[in-house]
Scaffold this motif. Structure first.
Motif, short mmCIF file in Angstrom:
data_model
loop_
_atom_site.label_atom_id
_atom_site.label_comp_id
_atom_site.label_asym_id
_atom_site.label_seq_id
_atom_site.Cartn_x
_atom_site.Cartn_y
_atom_site.Cartn_z
N TYR A 1 -0.80 -21.03 -1.16
CA TYR A 1 -1.60 -20.07 -0.42
C TYR A 1 -0.73 -19.38 0.63
CZ TYR A 1 -6.10 -21.45 -2.37
OH TYR A 1 -7.15 -21.67 -3.20
N VAL A 2 -0.93 -18.08 0.75
CA VAL A 2 -0.16 -17.29 1.72
C VAL A 2 -1.10 -16.85 2.84
CG1 VAL A 2 1.21 -15.20 2.11
CG2 VAL A 2 1.46 -16.50 -0.04
N MET A 3 -0.68 -17.10 4.08
CA MET A 3 -1.47 -16.70 5.25
C MET A 3 -0.72 -15.62 6.01
SD MET A 3 -2.68 -18.95 8.55
CE MET A 3 -4.05 -19.75 7.72
N PRO B 1 -1.45 -11.55 1.17
CA PRO B 1 -1.99 -12.80 1.70
C PRO B 1 -3.29 -13.21 1.02
CG PRO B 1 -2.50 -10.99 3.16
CD PRO B 1 -1.60 -10.43 2.11
N ASP B 2 -3.49 -14.54 0.98
CA ASP B 2 -4.75 -15.06 0.47
C ASP B 2 -5.78 -15.19 1.60
OD1 ASP B 2 -3.89 -15.64 -2.32
OD2 ASP B 2 -2.51 -17.01 -1.29
N ILE B 3 -5.30 -15.27 2.86
CA ILE B 3 -6.18 -15.37 4.02
C ILE B 3 -5.47 -14.74 5.21
CG2 ILE B 3 -5.33 -17.68 4.63
CD1 ILE B 3 -8.21 -18.32 5.56
N ILE B 4 -6.22 -14.17 6.16
CA ILE B 4 -5.65 -13.44 7.29
C ILE B 4 -6.25 -13.97 8.60
CG2 ILE B 4 -5.39 -11.17 8.38
CD1 ILE B 4 -5.66 -9.94 5.57
N LEU B 5 -5.38 -14.31 9.58
CA LEU B 5 -5.80 -14.62 10.96
C LEU B 5 -5.52 -13.37 11.77
CD1 LEU B 5 -4.33 -18.22 11.51
CD2 LEU B 5 -6.60 -17.56 10.69
N ALA C 1 3.15 -15.77 7.02
CA ALA C 1 3.84 -14.55 7.44
C ALA C 1 3.18 -14.06 8.71
CB ALA C 1 3.76 -13.49 6.33
N THR C 2 3.96 -13.38 9.58
CA THR C 2 3.43 -12.95 10.87
C THR C 2 3.65 -11.47 11.06
OG1 THR C 2 5.49 -13.48 12.01
CG2 THR C 2 3.83 -15.23 11.89
N ALA C 3 2.80 -10.89 11.96
CA ALA C 3 2.92 -9.48 12.33
C ALA C 3 2.52 -9.35 13.78
CB ALA C 3 2.05 -8.61 11.44
N LEU C 4 3.32 -8.62 14.61
CA LEU C 4 3.08 -8.49 16.04
C LEU C 4 2.13 -7.35 16.37
CD1 LEU C 4 6.67 -9.17 17.39
CD2 LEU C 4 4.61 -10.50 17.93
N SER C 5 1.73 -6.57 15.37
CA SER C 5 0.80 -5.47 15.64
C SER C 5 -0.02 -5.18 14.38
CB SER C 5 1.55 -4.21 16.06
OG SER C 5 2.29 -3.69 14.95
N GLY C 6 -1.13 -4.48 14.59
CA GLY C 6 -1.96 -4.10 13.45
C GLY C 6 -1.24 -3.17 12.51
N ALA C 7 -0.46 -2.23 13.09
CA ALA C 7 0.27 -1.27 12.25
C ALA C 7 1.29 -1.99 11.38
CB ALA C 7 0.94 -0.22 13.12
N ASP C 8 1.99 -2.99 12.00
CA ASP C 8 2.98 -3.76 11.24
C ASP C 8 2.30 -4.53 10.10
OD1 ASP C 8 5.41 -4.94 10.52
OD2 ASP C 8 5.07 -6.64 11.87
N ALA C 9 1.13 -5.10 10.39
CA ALA C 9 0.40 -5.86 9.37
C ALA C 9 0.00 -4.97 8.20
CB ALA C 9 -0.84 -6.51 9.99
N LEU C 10 -0.52 -3.78 8.49
CA LEU C 10 -0.96 -2.88 7.42
C LEU C 10 0.22 -2.36 6.61
CD1 LEU C 10 -3.72 -0.86 9.34
CD2 LEU C 10 -4.05 -2.66 7.62
N ALA C 11 1.38 -2.20 7.27
CA ALA C 11 2.56 -1.70 6.56
C ALA C 11 3.09 -2.72 5.57
CB ALA C 11 3.63 -1.30 7.56
N ARG C 12 2.90 -4.02 5.88
CA ARG C 12 3.50 -5.07 5.05
C ARG C 12 2.51 -5.82 4.18
NH1 ARG C 12 6.01 -9.10 8.81
NH2 ARG C 12 6.80 -9.93 6.83
N ILE C 13 1.24 -5.49 4.30
CA ILE C 13 0.23 -6.32 3.64
C ILE C 13 0.36 -6.34 2.12
CG2 ILE C 13 -1.53 -4.50 3.54
CD1 ILE C 13 -3.58 -6.75 4.21
N ASP C 14 0.73 -5.18 1.53
CA ASP C 14 0.87 -5.14 0.06
C ASP C 14 2.03 -6.01 -0.39
OD1 ASP C 14 -1.27 -3.42 -0.60
OD2 ASP C 14 -0.13 -1.70 0.11
N GLU C 15 3.10 -6.03 0.42
CA GLU C 15 4.27 -6.85 0.08
C GLU C 15 3.95 -8.33 0.24
OE1 GLU C 15 8.65 -7.82 2.02
OE2 GLU C 15 7.58 -6.00 2.60
#
Length: 711
Positions: free
Chosen positions: A16-18, A60-64, A43-57
């Motif tokens: 599982y990928v978080m 994740p199976d679940i997101i905090l 995997a981690t992201a320090l901002s919403g923009a960073d998360a959306l930019a990398r989400i396809d790559e």
């Protein structure tokens, strides 16, 4: 380290990928450390923009997701995540230090799965994450099942599920309901065997035993609809013992249309479309079996080739629709003419034990009858008599008209005349031609003598074609003189074949030329040779002088011959005033209207018309006043006994009187004695030809005859 790591039993399945999204690096480190110990890949992201930019790559199976972040807050990020179809159902757990009720409501409204307040209880969060993943898995399975159910319901195949022990129906798709004609409530609990036709239902238990043994089997089943109608299916029966109770699954395809197409293709390939009778292909298949059976049992078979007399002339005069109607009527009569134990072939699947007679249509007006299981050839003769008799009965035509047909039949017998079907058909054909030449409306058996005659005919045809190519023909000329023996008034062109074995006369090859159609090119050669000779005689012929050419019935019906005549006379205009075309009565009356037009076209070219062998053919004389005929040629059969038979003399005298009344000229053929000449001369002015005057002469001797006549 916050909290205590989960025990192995509590850890999630590996893989599982978080994705943890928070603007606080410390919070991200805590989340990464804790959930890595739980078996996650984090995997981690320090901002919403960073998360959306990398989400396809990351996929994740679940997101905090932290709510309070600079720039794009968690609400906006969650909303954007849900807009992406790939992550529409991915669990999102919202983390926030806000204690406001409306924040929690907003989070759930935009698609969050859970709402956790900070500071985080990591053990509780781990439990919630595991629960969210399991719930997402259940949802995915349910959605997959729903999607699969939709596919099953939309499938054109019939799918029926029934209990393995009681055979009671448990479920079915829409195609099964539609094809069987039942409502869903009517099928529930009904025994699967009730849906099968008798033949399929009786073997159901044995069939299901095979399915239990092999888990699945392919079968053909006859299904019975609610209204009692039956339709064929092919498909697969599956056995599942994992269900409770164990079940069988029938996946069936209705093959009614496929069978209909196959039957139609078979019909098109094996049956004549106009009559419904078997064609050559079907007959050949059956004939092999019949001959093999006759060989085993020591019996005979007969192949009867039947040809309708005159059907081509009916097509030409009354039209092809009438001809087709007559052929269909004859086909029905032939089918009805068989014995009760005999059968007209219509279905290849019929057993040989029922076959006594097979009938097939070969061509436009040809039929073949195969007789089997007889020992005396008289049996075949009796069948032939019965068939010819039924064909001779009047046929119905439009406007209450009736027409009688006749047929010619040739018969070859197995094993006497051949040991295979092709040879028997060939020899039956030979015998049929013999029947036609013997007068039609009769049958003839094949004989070796006939075989020799046919091969001789084929050799003659080959030699005749070669003679045309090698220019082996020549014209001889029999003089016509006036009855007072004062002058030469014309000549009749008579064809001779300079064969390597000697000179051959028309009665030895003209009938074959007419039968094979070679009379057409041969007739054109005669016309060209006659016109050429007229040009050579241009300054030597007396005036008037008629050069007669015999024209066959085939030439009368051939428009190309008329066109050829027109072109030839346009190139040689002086020849037209000397040419006379001689036609027999039968060729004139076959199609009176067309013949009249043809003769008028000839007259317009300057060619005159004579009726040859007058008095030996058609008995009705009304055509004489309808056709542009100038001359009657009295046949030699009336002249032969004119000096000793008063009745023949009376016939010739009557022809003279009729010709004078119609203002026609008379030519008397076959004058061989002075007494005959004196008698016809006394009847009136006429021209004569015959051996008393001269035989037909080659051109050089005819020239000499012209110079010394009448001396």
């Amino acid at each position: 380290m916050p909290g205590n790591p989960a025990t192995p039993d509590e850890q999630v399945e590996p893989g599982y990928v978080m994705l943890a999204v928070d603007d606080d690096p410390g919070s991200l480190l805590l989340a990464e450390t804790f959930f890595a110990s739980e078996g996650y890949t984090v995997a981690t992201a320090l901002s919403g923009a960073d998360a959306l930019a990398r989400i396809d790559e990351i996929a994740p199976d679940i997101i905090l997701l932290d709510i309070i972040m600079p720039g794009m807050d968690g609400f906006q990020v969650c909303r954007e995540i849900r807009r992406r179809p790939r992550f529409k159902n991915t669990p999102v757990i919202v983390l926030t230090s806000l204690n406001e009720t409306d924040a929690e409501e907003r989070a759930f409204a935009i698609g969050a799965w859970d709402f956790v307040s900070k500071p985080v209880n990591w053990s509780a969060l781990a439990y919630r994450a595991r629960f969210a993943l399991r719930a997402a898995g259940v949802v995915a399975i349910q959605r997959s099942a729903d999607r699969f159910a939709r596919v099953i319901n939309q499938s054109p195949d019939e799918i029926l599920v029934f209990a393995a022990d009681t055979h009671a129906l448990l479920d079915e798709n829409i195609s099964a309901l539609r094809n069987l004609g039942y409502g869903k409530a009517e099928l529930q609990g009904r025994n699967f065997a009730e849906l099968l036709h008798n033949g399929s239902a009786s073997g159901l238990d044995a069939m299901l035993d095979q399915v239990r043994l092999h888990q699945q089997e392919k079968f053909s089943l006859q299904m019975r609809r609610k209204d009692g109608s039956v339709y064929p299916t092919e498909g697969t029966l599956l056995y599942s013992e994992d269900d409770d109770p164990s079940v069988f699954i029938a996946i069936l395809q209705d093959i009614s249309e496929r069978q209909r197409i196959q039957q139609e293709l078979h019909r098109l390939a094996h049956y004549d479309q106009m009559t419904g009778l078997g064609n050559r292909r079907l007959l050949e298949q059956q004939a092999v079996k019949l001959l093999a059976r006759a060989a085993r049992q020591g019996n005979r078979c007969a192949v009867c080739m039947l040809d309708l007399d005159g059907i081509r002339h009916i097509n030409d005069t009354l039209g092809p629709a009438v001809g087709d109607s007559l052929i269909r009527q004859v086909s029905s009569r032939l089918a009805a003419a068989v014995r009760p134990c005999d059968l007209v072939v219509r279905d290849e699947s019929l057993g040989l034990e029922n076959l006594g007679m097979q009938l097939a249509r070969f061509g436009g007006d040809e039929f073949v009858v195969v007789l089997s299981d007889f020992s005396d050839t008289l049996d075949a003769a009796r069948v032939a008599d019965r068939i010819l008799g039924t064909i001779a009965e009047p046929c119905e035509l439009p406007q209450d008209a009736r027409l009688s047909l006749t047929a010619s039949m040739g018969i070859s017998v197995y094993p006497d005349d051949g040991d295979n079907f092709d040879v028997l058909v060939q020899r039956a054909h030979m015998a049929m031609f013999d029947a036609k030449q013997s007068g039609r409306n009769r049958y003839a058996f094949y004989t070796e003598e006939h075989n020799r005659k046919v091969f001789s005919r084929l050799q003659l045809e080959s030699e005749l074609r070669a003679a045309l190519q090698n220019n082996e023909f020549e014209l001889h000329f029999q003089p016509l003189v006036d009855s007072a023996l004062q002058r030469v008034v014309g000549a009749e062109c008579l064809l001779r074949w300079r064969h390597p074995d000697g000179l051959r006369y028309p009665d030895g090859f003209i009938p074959l030329a007419e039968e094979t159609g070679l009379i057409l090119p041969l007739g054109e050669w005669v016309l060209e040779a006659a016109v050429s000779q007229l040009s050579a005689w241009a300054d030597r012929l007396p005036e008037p002088f008629d050069l007669s050419i015999n024209v066959s019935a085939l030439q009368v019906r051939d428009t190309a011959f008329l066109d050829h005549t027109r072109q030839l006379l346009e190139a040689n205009p002086d020849a037209a005033r000397h040419l006379v075309f001689e036609l027999t009565e039968s060729s004139l009356i076959e199609d009176m209207e067309s013949t009249a037009r043809w003769l008028r076209d000839l007259r317009a070219l300057g060619v005159r018309i004579a009726i040859d062998d007058f008095g030996t053919g058609y008995s009705g004389l009304h055509y004489l006043v309808r056709l542009p005929v100038q001359t009657l040629k009295i046949d030699r059969m009336f002249v032969a006994g004119i000096d000793r038979d008063a009745e023949q003399a009376a016939v010739v005298s009557a022809i003279f009187q009729m010709a004078r009344a119609l203002r026609m000229e008379i030519v008397v053929e076959g004058v061989e004695t002075l007494e005959q000449l004196q008698i016809v001369a006394a009847m009136g002015a006429c021209d004569v030809q015959g051996w008393l005057i001269s035989k037909a002469l080659p051109v050089d001797k005819f020239d000499a005859f012209l110079e010394r006549f009448p001396a």
